[in-house]
Design a protein around this motif. Structure first.
Motif, PDB file in Angstrom:
ATOM      1  N   ALA A  50     -41.597  13.962  37.620  1.00 53.08           N
ATOM      2  CA  ALA A  50     -42.148  14.073  38.724  1.00 53.08           C
ATOM      3  C   ALA A  50     -42.797  12.615  39.195  1.00 53.08           C
ATOM      4  O   ALA A  50     -43.288  12.126  40.115  1.00 53.08           O
ATOM      5  CB  ALA A  50     -42.904  15.155  38.442  1.00 53.08           C
ATOM      6  N   LYS A  51     -43.277  12.356  38.365  1.00 54.99           N
ATOM      7  CA  LYS A  51     -44.175  10.888  38.434  1.00 54.99           C
ATOM      8  C   LYS A  51     -43.769   9.362  38.439  1.00 54.99           C
ATOM      9  O   LYS A  51     -44.431   8.649  39.290  1.00 54.99           O
ATOM     10  CB  LYS A  51     -45.139  10.527  37.044  1.00 54.99           C
ATOM     11  CG  LYS A  51     -44.219  10.140  35.628  1.00 54.99           C
ATOM     12  CD  LYS A  51     -44.697   9.805  34.675  1.00 54.99           C
ATOM     13  CE  LYS A  51     -44.192   9.237  33.558  1.00 54.99           C
ATOM     14  NZ  LYS A  51     -44.534   9.018  32.207  1.00 54.99           N
ATOM     15  N   PHE A  52     -42.440  10.273  39.099  1.00 55.49           N
ATOM     16  CA  PHE A  52     -41.687   8.557  39.193  1.00 55.49           C
ATOM     17  C   PHE A  52     -41.488   8.927  40.682  1.00 55.49           C
ATOM     18  O   PHE A  52     -40.993   7.302  41.902  1.00 55.49           O
ATOM     19  CB  PHE A  52     -40.120   8.479  38.477  1.00 55.49           C
ATOM     20  CG  PHE A  52     -40.443   7.848  37.026  1.00 55.49           C
ATOM     21  CD1 PHE A  52     -41.916   7.297  36.357  1.00 55.49           C
ATOM     22  CD2 PHE A  52     -39.791   8.946  36.050  1.00 55.49           C
ATOM     23  CE1 PHE A  52     -42.131   6.660  35.238  1.00 55.49           C
ATOM     24  CE2 PHE A  52     -40.011   8.414  34.337  1.00 55.49           C
ATOM     25  CZ  PHE A  52     -40.810   7.423  34.483  1.00 55.49           C
ATOM     26  N   VAL A  53     -41.535   9.918  41.397  1.00 52.16           N
ATOM     27  CA  VAL A  53     -40.646   9.669  42.114  1.00 52.16           C
ATOM     28  C   VAL A  53     -42.967  10.350  43.590  1.00 52.16           C
ATOM     29  O   VAL A  53     -43.477  11.009  44.126  1.00 52.16           O
ATOM     30  CB  VAL A  53     -40.657  11.113  43.246  1.00 52.16           C
ATOM     31  CG1 VAL A  53     -40.175  11.573  43.597  1.00 52.16           C
ATOM     32  CG2 VAL A  53     -39.218  11.203  41.681  1.00 52.16           C
TER      33      VAL A  53
ATOM     34  N   GLU B  39     -41.282   7.261  48.519  1.00 52.83           N
ATOM     35  CA  GLU B  39     -41.827   5.714  47.422  1.00 52.83           C
ATOM     36  C   GLU B  39     -41.020   6.312  45.782  1.00 52.83           C
ATOM     37  O   GLU B  39     -40.556   7.117  45.306  1.00 52.83           O
ATOM     38  CB  GLU B  39     -43.074   6.046  46.962  1.00 52.83           C
ATOM     39  CG  GLU B  39     -43.557   6.146  48.210  1.00 52.83           C
ATOM     40  CD  GLU B  39     -45.576   6.368  48.617  1.00 52.83           C
ATOM     41  OE1 GLU B  39     -46.333   5.400  48.288  1.00 52.83           O
ATOM     42  OE2 GLU B  39     -45.992   7.183  47.722  1.00 52.83           O
ATOM     43  N   ALA B  40     -40.760   5.187  44.664  1.00 51.94           N
ATOM     44  CA  ALA B  40     -40.824   5.003  43.471  1.00 51.94           C
ATOM     45  C   ALA B  40     -41.643   4.475  42.749  1.00 51.94           C
ATOM     46  O   ALA B  40     -42.326   3.225  43.418  1.00 51.94           O
ATOM     47  CB  ALA B  40     -39.529   4.164  43.827  1.00 51.94           C
TER      48      ALA B  40
ATOM     49  N   GLY C  51     -42.419  -1.530  44.825  1.00 53.69           N
ATOM     50  CA  GLY C  51     -42.289  -2.257  46.121  1.00 53.69           C
ATOM     51  C   GLY C  51     -40.771  -1.016  46.244  1.00 53.69           C
ATOM     52  O   GLY C  51     -40.611  -1.059  47.622  1.00 53.69           O
ATOM     53  N   TRP C  52     -40.287  -0.549  45.541  1.00 51.12           N
ATOM     54  CA  TRP C  52     -38.903  -0.100  45.337  1.00 51.12           C
ATOM     55  C   TRP C  52     -38.839   1.575  45.970  1.00 51.12           C
ATOM     56  O   TRP C  52     -40.444   2.382  46.139  1.00 51.12           O
ATOM     57  CB  TRP C  52     -37.719  -0.051  43.963  1.00 51.12           C
ATOM     58  CG  TRP C  52     -37.637  -1.486  43.204  1.00 51.12           C
ATOM     59  CD1 TRP C  52     -38.336  -2.722  43.518  1.00 51.12           C
ATOM     60  CD2 TRP C  52     -36.237  -2.104  43.938  1.00 51.12           C
ATOM     61  NE1 TRP C  52     -37.546  -3.906  43.338  1.00 51.12           N
ATOM     62  CE2 TRP C  52     -36.453  -3.412  43.816  1.00 51.12           C
ATOM     63  CE3 TRP C  52     -35.479  -1.593  43.747  1.00 51.12           C
ATOM     64  CZ2 TRP C  52     -35.023  -3.901  42.967  1.00 51.12           C
ATOM     65  CZ3 TRP C  52     -33.977  -2.077  43.729  1.00 51.12           C
ATOM     66  CH2 TRP C  52     -33.829  -3.482  43.335  1.00 51.12           C
TER      67      TRP C  52
ATOM     68  N   LEU D 121     -32.186   3.286  44.044  1.00 55.10           N
ATOM     69  CA  LEU D 121     -33.151   3.136  44.415  1.00 55.10           C
ATOM     70  C   LEU D 121     -32.434   1.385  44.885  1.00 55.10           C
ATOM     71  O   LEU D 121     -31.652   0.849  44.931  1.00 55.10           O
ATOM     72  CB  LEU D 121     -34.115   2.450  42.883  1.00 55.10           C
ATOM     73  CG  LEU D 121     -34.290   3.663  41.443  1.00 55.10           C
ATOM     74  CD1 LEU D 121     -35.243   2.794  41.198  1.00 55.10           C
ATOM     75  CD2 LEU D 121     -35.860   3.530  43.250  1.00 55.10           C
ATOM     76  N   LEU D 122     -33.440   1.435  46.429  1.00 53.90           N
ATOM     77  CA  LEU D 122     -33.819  -0.014  46.718  1.00 53.90           C
ATOM     78  C   LEU D 122     -34.798  -0.264  46.885  1.00 53.90           C
ATOM     79  O   LEU D 122     -35.914  -0.599  47.224  1.00 53.90           O
ATOM     80  CB  LEU D 122     -32.564   0.632  48.219  1.00 53.90           C
ATOM     81  CG  LEU D 122     -31.128   1.126  48.020  1.00 53.90           C
ATOM     82  CD1 LEU D 122     -31.287   1.657  49.790  1.00 53.90           C
ATOM     83  CD2 LEU D 122     -30.285   0.105  47.631  1.00 53.90           C
ATOM     84  N   PRO D 123     -35.023  -1.790  47.353  1.00 54.41           N
ATOM     85  CA  PRO D 123     -36.486  -2.411  47.838  1.00 54.41           C
ATOM     86  C   PRO D 123     -36.709  -2.297  49.029  1.00 54.41           C
ATOM     87  O   PRO D 123     -36.243  -2.050  49.865  1.00 54.41           O
ATOM     88  CB  PRO D 123     -35.417  -3.569  47.234  1.00 54.41           C
ATOM     89  CG  PRO D 123     -34.373  -4.383  47.492  1.00 54.41           C
ATOM     90  CD  PRO D 123     -33.539  -2.924  47.046  1.00 54.41           C
ATOM     91  N   GLY D 124     -37.726  -2.373  48.837  1.00 51.07           N
ATOM     92  CA  GLY D 124     -38.502  -1.968  50.514  1.00 51.07           C
ATOM     93  C   GLY D 124     -39.157  -3.535  50.242  1.00 51.07           C
ATOM     94  O   GLY D 124     -38.682  -3.807  50.545  1.00 51.07           O
ATOM     95  N   PRO D 125     -39.741  -3.605  52.150  1.00 52.51           N
ATOM     96  CA  PRO D 125     -40.583  -4.838  52.524  1.00 52.51           C
ATOM     97  C   PRO D 125     -40.982  -5.074  51.400  1.00 52.51           C
ATOM     98  O   PRO D 125     -41.354  -6.623  51.608  1.00 52.51           O
ATOM     99  CB  PRO D 125     -40.739  -4.172  54.008  1.00 52.51           C
ATOM    100  CG  PRO D 125     -40.636  -2.743  53.411  1.00 52.51           C
ATOM    101  CD  PRO D 125     -40.009  -2.397  52.241  1.00 52.51           C
ATOM    102  N   ASP D 126     -41.931  -4.753  50.538  1.00 56.89           N
ATOM    103  CA  ASP D 126     -42.807  -5.809  49.899  1.00 56.89           C
ATOM    104  C   ASP D 126     -42.374  -5.249  48.581  1.00 56.89           C
ATOM    105  O   ASP D 126     -42.835  -5.636  47.605  1.00 56.89           O
ATOM    106  CB  ASP D 126     -43.963  -4.542  49.952  1.00 56.89           C
ATOM    107  CG  ASP D 126     -44.837  -5.220  51.256  1.00 56.89           C
ATOM    108  OD1 ASP D 126     -45.004  -5.993  51.689  1.00 56.89           O
ATOM    109  OD2 ASP D 126     -45.403  -3.860  51.907  1.00 56.89           O
ATOM    110  N   SER D 127     -41.181  -4.951  47.546  1.00 57.94           N
ATOM    111  CA  SER D 127     -41.092  -5.086  47.052  1.00 57.94           C
ATOM    112  C   SER D 127     -40.793  -6.445  45.681  1.00 57.94           C
ATOM    113  O   SER D 127     -40.489  -7.564  46.135  1.00 57.94           O
ATOM    114  CB  SER D 127     -39.154  -4.491  46.736  1.00 57.94           C
ATOM    115  OG  SER D 127     -38.205  -5.372  47.463  1.00 57.94           O
ATOM    116  N   LEU D 128     -41.099  -6.311  45.155  1.00 59.62           N
ATOM    117  CA  LEU D 128     -40.777  -7.300  43.388  1.00 59.62           C
ATOM    118  C   LEU D 128     -39.247  -7.737  43.251  1.00 59.62           C
ATOM    119  O   LEU D 128     -38.505  -5.885  43.071  1.00 59.62           O
ATOM    120  CB  LEU D 128     -41.798  -7.049  42.589  1.00 59.62           C
ATOM    121  CG  LEU D 128     -41.344  -7.786  41.324  1.00 59.62           C
ATOM    122  CD1 LEU D 128     -42.137  -9.634  41.674  1.00 59.62           C
ATOM    123  CD2 LEU D 128     -42.426  -7.144  39.889  1.00 59.62           C
TER     124      LEU D 128
END
Length: 93
Positions: free
Chosen positions: A26-29, A49-50, A57-58, A80-87
């Motif tokens: 659960a700490k990853f979600v 959130e991931a 930012g994913w 998992l998909l990248p978000g707008p501020d993802s690395l």
């Protein structure tokens, strides 16, 4: 007046259970962010959130589908998909 997708398609708890199972811990979600529906409101993508190491930012995306308006939703995919501020890795040259 047609029903809003949220009124006809509520699979948030199902989506959260699927992402928790896929994440393994659960700490990853993180928190629920948003949901997006297709035009017929039979397909929904739930975003969370991931918090995975190396995925700054994913977002977790859980896709749920119904075969018709009365059907019970089922999970199609957890990704998992990248978000707008993802690395992201640099583009290949």
């Amino acid at each position: 007046m047609p029903k809003k997708p949220v009124e006809t398609f509520d699979a948030l708890d199902l989506a959260r259970a699927a992402v928790l199972a896929d994440a393994g811990d659960a700490k990853f979600v993180g928190t629920y962010l948003d949901v997006d529906f297709d035009a017929a409101a039979l397909l929904a993508s739930y975003l969370f959130e991931a918090f995975l190491p190396g995925y700054k930012g994913w977002r977790w995306v859980v896709t749920a589908v119904k075969v018709d308006e009365e059907a019970t939703p089922t999970i199609c995919d957890v990704v998992l998909l990248p978000g707008p501020d993802s690395l992201l890795a640099p583009a290949w040259i």
